[in-house]
Design an enzyme around this catalytic site. Structure first.
Site, PDB file in Angstrom:
ATOM      1  N   ASP A 128       1.885  -7.589  -1.063  1.00  0.00           N
ATOM      2  CA  ASP A 128       1.320  -6.284  -0.239  1.00  0.00           C
ATOM      3  C   ASP A 128       0.799  -6.442   1.037  1.00  0.00           C
ATOM      4  OD1 ASP A 128       0.394  -3.726  -0.647  1.00  0.00           O
ATOM      5  OD2 ASP A 128      -1.433  -3.750  -0.009  1.00  0.00           O
ATOM      6  N   HIS A 135      -0.500   3.179  10.663  1.00  0.00           N
ATOM      7  CA  HIS A 135      -2.146   2.891   9.694  1.00  0.00           C
ATOM      8  C   HIS A 135      -2.040   1.136  10.892  1.00  0.00           C
ATOM      9  CE1 HIS A 135      -4.589   1.257   6.450  1.00  0.00           C
ATOM     10  NE2 HIS A 135      -4.151   0.178   6.876  1.00  0.00           N
ATOM     11  N   GLU A 201      -5.267   3.230  -0.645  1.00  0.00           N
ATOM     12  CA  GLU A 201      -4.625   3.471   0.172  1.00  0.00           C
ATOM     13  C   GLU A 201      -2.859   3.534   0.129  1.00  0.00           C
ATOM     14  OE1 GLU A 201      -4.554  -0.835   1.459  1.00  0.00           O
ATOM     15  OE2 GLU A 201      -5.628  -0.605   3.019  1.00  0.00           O
ATOM     16  N   GLU A 203       0.509   3.820  -0.913  1.00  0.00           N
ATOM     17  CA  GLU A 203       1.694   3.118  -0.487  1.00  0.00           C
ATOM     18  C   GLU A 203       2.605   2.990  -1.320  1.00  0.00           C
ATOM     19  OE1 GLU A 203       0.648  -0.668  -0.099  1.00  0.00           O
ATOM     20  OE2 GLU A 203      -1.560  -0.234   0.628  1.00  0.00           O
ATOM     21  N   ASP A 233      -3.320   0.805  -3.228  1.00  0.00           N
ATOM     22  CA  ASP A 233      -4.456  -0.537  -3.053  1.00  0.00           C
ATOM     23  C   ASP A 233      -5.544   0.181  -3.370  1.00  0.00           C
ATOM     24  OD1 ASP A 233      -5.267  -2.859  -2.142  1.00  0.00           O
ATOM     25  OD2 ASP A 233      -4.758  -2.664  -0.294  1.00  0.00           O
ATOM     26  N   ARG A 237     -13.213  -1.491   1.832  1.00  0.00           N
ATOM     27  CA  ARG A 237     -13.661  -1.718   3.597  1.00  0.00           C
ATOM     28  C   ARG A 237     -15.358  -2.435   4.106  1.00  0.00           C
ATOM     29  NH1 ARG A 237      -8.506  -0.645   4.123  1.00  0.00           N
ATOM     30  NH2 ARG A 237      -7.971   1.425   3.586  1.00  0.00           N
ATOM     31  N   GLN A 240     -14.340  -5.989   3.137  1.00  0.00           N
ATOM     32  CA  GLN A 240     -13.173  -6.469   3.689  1.00  0.00           C
ATOM     33  C   GLN A 240     -13.501  -6.475   5.584  1.00  0.00           C
ATOM     34  OE1 GLN A 240      -9.822  -3.099   4.107  1.00  0.00           O
ATOM     35  NE2 GLN A 240      -8.588  -4.598   4.991  1.00  0.00           N
ATOM     36  N   LYS A 253     -10.065  -6.311  -1.747  1.00  0.00           N
ATOM     37  CA  LYS A 253      -7.523  -5.909  -2.521  1.00  0.00           C
ATOM     38  C   LYS A 253      -8.288  -6.383  -4.079  1.00  0.00           C
ATOM     39  CE  LYS A 253      -6.867  -4.520   1.642  1.00  0.00           C
ATOM     40  NZ  LYS A 253      -6.521  -2.968   1.344  1.00  0.00           N
ATOM     41  N   THR A 257      -5.479  -1.991  -8.370  1.00  0.00           N
ATOM     42  CA  THR A 257      -3.881  -1.807  -7.808  1.00  0.00           C
ATOM     43  C   THR A 257      -3.724  -0.689  -8.894  1.00  0.00           C
ATOM     44  OG1 THR A 257      -3.923  -3.165  -5.801  1.00  0.00           O
ATOM     45  CG2 THR A 257      -2.040  -2.034  -6.226  1.00  0.00           C
ATOM     46  N   GLU A 363      -8.749   6.140   7.605  1.00  0.00           N
ATOM     47  CA  GLU A 363      -7.997   6.746   9.331  1.00  0.00           C
ATOM     48  C   GLU A 363      -8.826   7.789   8.790  1.00  0.00           C
ATOM     49  OE1 GLU A 363      -4.327   5.334   9.246  1.00  0.00           O
ATOM     50  OE2 GLU A 363      -4.511   4.613   7.297  1.00  0.00           O
TER      51      GLU A 363
HETATM   52 CA    CA Z   1      -2.408  -2.191   1.622  1.00  0.00          CA
END
Ligand code: CA
Length: 421
Positions: A128, A135, A201, A203, A233, A237, A240, A253, A257, A363
């Site tokens: 990834d 971002h 996420e 993507e 993904d 948080r 993380q 993560k 996914t 975000e």
């Molecule tokens: Ca990602």
């Protein structure tokens, strides 16, 4: 290029995501039957496994490559075979195909509404990236302050980490909220708890079709890519934030996914190529753009609390990326790292310049400080149990749409005791 007309009437509707111009590859089953390779056309799925066995449409005259529930053996045959197969397939499905061919192919097809979709390919390995500038700037600002938002390497190489192929699941798979070690800023010591800041996420995923052994150029990398899927993904948080320094994300993560079930081929996306953004620093020669390397793919994220209608919480476009998948793949190979058929490359979260274009809740809610209000009136900073998150994507052609299908998942409550046996 205009709409290519098919004898499958539903495929000629300008809004249908699967016209003759698209022909994405997936794996389906009907009524708990065998898993089979299939091709989407309008509201039907063509049984590619059946067509191969019957000798009507074969990728390889000497060997069956679609007799397994994944497209990997087909992908391994390379760009010439991909192109020839697509040409033959388009002839069989074109509006001027003979009545005999139309009858044959109708026999080897099922209504899409009756099918269950499965993983379209076996994921060899999963990497990834972190290649969306808006971002990376947003997240960097929240984690390290505006001055240090972009790490010094960011404008020179597409940063990535090696994820887990075992965690990749097909759209529709429920996602269990993970437990993990996290540290609240209000406490001196870390604790083992269910994730409180579970996120998406938005993507795109690029799928490597042909392998490499040694460094490849950006053009060679582009040739190696078979197609694209939507990719979510899922990200914890709070886990993380505690674990990511200095080696990057790990358990945050690794829960899951999700990918959309149809591989949209590079051939179908060809008319939608667009340039990467202007460069602040010239890239080194081995990473330089060699033409339009991104695609104009309109993307959106829907959020639906349990039993309630969805709210579109973000809209953006794949063309916002700073690095293309070909550049990421070229960079991945520079060390000599062998790349394999079925490797999946996540683009990195795709966010645009303005707030409604942000591809993650981190975000959108600015770290939880500015909760979103959904159309239902509920507020959200991060995902709550029972929420369904859906990624959508399409290209708008001249009188036709290239759709990806959806990439959806519902978040289930964390287990009461993750170690209960
Ligand atoms: Ca990602």
């Amino acid at each position: 290029m205009p709409l290519l007309k098919s004898w499958v009437e539903s495929a000629n509707d300008a809004k249908n995501p699967f016209p003759l111009n698209n022909l994405p590859y997936g794996v389906f089953s009907v009524d708990d039957g065998d898993l089979r390779c299939g091709i989407a056309i309008g509201d039907r799925i063509i049984d590619a496994t059946g067509l191969e066995a019957a000798g009507i449409l074969r990728a390889d005259p000497d060997a069956d490559v679609l007799d397994a529930p994944y497209w990997n053996d087909f992908m391994e045959l390379g760009p010439k075979v991909w192109a020839d197969y697509r040409t033959k397939l388009q002839e069989l499905l074109a509006e001027d195909a003979s009545d005999e061919i139309q009858d044959q192919l109708t026999t080897y097809s099922v209504p899409m509404a009756e099918a269950t979709m499965h993983m379209p390919f076996r994921v060899a390995e999963y990497t990834d990236f972190y290649a969306g500038r808006h971002h990376a700037t947003n997240v960097g600002t929240m984690f390290r302050g505006a001055e240090n938002a972009l790490p010094p390497n960011w404008l020179h190489i597409p940063i990535g980490y090696n994820g887990r192929a075992s965690s990749v699941v097909v759209s529709g798979t429920d996602i269990r909220r993970p437990w993990g070690q996290l540290k609240s800023p209000d406490h001196d010591t870390p604790a083992f708890l269910p994730c409180r800041r579970f996120d998406i996420e938005l993507e795109m995923g690029a799928i490597v079709g042909t392998p490499s052994n040694g460094p490849v150029t950006v053009d060679e990398a582009d040739e190696m890519i078979f197609g694209y899927v939507l990719l979510n993904d899922w990200s914890a948080r709070d886990i993380q934030a505690w674990e990511y320094q200095p080696l990057g994300p790990f358990q945050a993560k690794a829960t899951a996914t999700s990918i959309s079930p149809w591989i949209v081929t590079k051939a179908a996306l060809e008319p939608f190529r667009v340039d990467t953004p202007e460069r602040e620093y010239e890239l080194l020669d081995h990473l330089k753009d060699t033409g339009p390397m991104l695609y104009d793919i309109k993307l959106a994220v829907d959020m639906a609390p349990a039993g309630q209608p969805a709210t579109t919480i973000a809209r953006t476009n794949y063309r916002e990326m700073y690095y293309s998948s070909a550049q990421q793949l070229a960079h991945h190979s520079t060390s000599g790292c062998p790349m394999r058929t079925g490797d999946l490359l996540g683009s990195g979260t795709i966010s645009g310049a303005t707030k409604p274009e942000r591809g993650s809740l981190l975000e959108l809610s600015w770290g939880g400080k500015e909760p979103l209000t959904l159309d239902t009136g509920e507020e959200r900073s991060f995902i709550e149990d029972g929420d369904t998150l859906t990624l959508k994507g399409h290209c708008e052609g001249d009188g036709y749409t290239i759709g990806f299908g959806t990439c959806t998942g519902t978040v289930l409550p964390a287990l009461e005791d993750p170690y209960a046996r």
